[in-house]
Design a protein around this motif. Sequence first.
Motif, short mmCIF file in Angstrom:
data_model
loop_
_atom_site.label_atom_id
_atom_site.label_comp_id
_atom_site.label_asym_id
_atom_site.label_seq_id
_atom_site.Cartn_x
_atom_site.Cartn_y
_atom_site.Cartn_z
N UNK A 132 32.48 -54.79 48.39
CA UNK A 132 33.15 -55.72 47.49
C UNK A 132 33.68 -56.96 48.19
N UNK A 133 34.88 -57.37 47.80
CA UNK A 133 35.52 -58.58 48.33
C UNK A 133 36.61 -58.18 49.32
N UNK A 159 46.28 -59.24 52.41
CA UNK A 159 45.12 -59.85 51.77
C UNK A 159 45.46 -61.23 51.23
N UNK A 160 44.40 -61.99 50.92
CA UNK A 160 44.55 -63.34 50.34
C UNK A 160 43.64 -63.45 49.13
N UNK A 167 37.51 -62.06 38.60
CA UNK A 167 37.94 -60.71 38.94
C UNK A 167 37.32 -60.31 40.28
N UNK A 168 38.14 -59.69 41.13
CA UNK A 168 37.68 -59.31 42.47
C UNK A 168 38.09 -57.87 42.77
N UNK A 169 37.16 -57.13 43.41
CA UNK A 169 37.41 -55.73 43.81
C UNK A 169 36.97 -55.54 45.25
N UNK A 170 37.83 -54.91 46.03
CA UNK A 170 37.49 -54.56 47.41
C UNK A 170 37.71 -53.07 47.62
N UNK A 171 36.72 -52.38 48.19
CA UNK A 171 36.80 -50.93 48.40
C UNK A 171 37.04 -50.63 49.88
N UNK A 172 37.98 -49.69 50.14
CA UNK A 172 38.35 -49.29 51.48
C UNK A 172 38.28 -47.78 51.61
N UNK A 183 37.79 -40.38 51.24
CA UNK A 183 38.94 -40.87 50.47
C UNK A 183 38.88 -42.38 50.26
N UNK A 184 38.00 -42.80 49.36
CA UNK A 184 37.92 -44.25 49.10
C UNK A 184 39.01 -44.68 48.11
N UNK A 185 39.47 -45.89 48.26
CA UNK A 185 40.44 -46.50 47.35
C UNK A 185 40.14 -48.00 47.33
N UNK A 186 40.79 -48.72 46.43
CA UNK A 186 40.35 -50.10 46.18
C UNK A 186 41.51 -51.03 45.84
N UNK A 187 41.16 -52.33 45.85
CA UNK A 187 42.04 -53.42 45.41
C UNK A 187 41.31 -54.12 44.26
#
Length: 296
Positions: A132-133, A159-160, A167-172, A183-187
């Motif tokens: 993602x972003x 983050x910035x 719309x923006x999504x980032x997966x960690x 254990x993935x999670x996101x913004x």
Amino acid sequence: MSKKTTIILLIVAILAIQLACDVSFNLQGEDKKSAQETGVAQTLSVLQGDKKQIPPTQDEGEEKLPTITLQPDVTPTITNTPLPCNKAKFIEETIPDGTQFDPGDNFTKKWEMRNVGECTWTTDYRLVFTDGEQMGGSSPKYLTNEVAPGEVLEIEVNLTAPPNPGDYTGTWKLKAPDGELFTYFWVKINVKGAAFAVIGVTLDAMHTWIEGVCPQTFNIRAYITTNGPGTVTYYWKKSGGGLVMTHSIDFLSAETKFVELDWPLSHTGDYWVKIYIDEPNHQEFGPLNLHLHCTP
């Protein structure tokens, strides 16, 4: 009445008739005894034959009971499923999904989770961006302390918000020392579109100093830049209190366009000109200074 009962009554009736016949014909002694024995034997024969040939029947109206088959007791087998080495349970987070930010806003996302696996998360475990972003987040980010099974980890990333609306999504994910990702999670955020605005105006003229026989005309331009599509309304302001009627210009996107003013002057002197953006800014830009020297 059953068939068997009917047959028995019939035989009894026959014996009664036979005995009556004995009396009628005056049977005596052995003949009488022989006749009686013969009747009994016939009766037994019929009864025995009836027993062999007539199957038992169910009387009308008699309720037939159901057959019950007992099953043997079965003892369930309990199998213990081992826990995985690396497993986490989400507890809470900051910055809920869909939170709005202005372009370029800085923010910190935090996650809290419990170690529900069998392995301790050492400081060799780290947080990594996977999809993602990324939004400027640092990756990898190592844990600063060990987290034993049952304990809680709080981890954060700075983050910035991206510069463009949307719309923006980032997966960690967490990454183990052996490379296992778990254990993935996101913004998930929304970057607000900026309101339509004029973000820049530049005034210029072909000549800002003119010398010659008057009158002379100054050709002035204002280069207007917007942040997106929309309509700009404006008017010119001139030294000496002069105003020019309001005009408008349409923008199809974030772009720069220019508008012009021709200003004829007849006397030597210093002048200035400004432009006022009425919509959307309500803002004045300038001045642009001018000089005219009239010669005979």
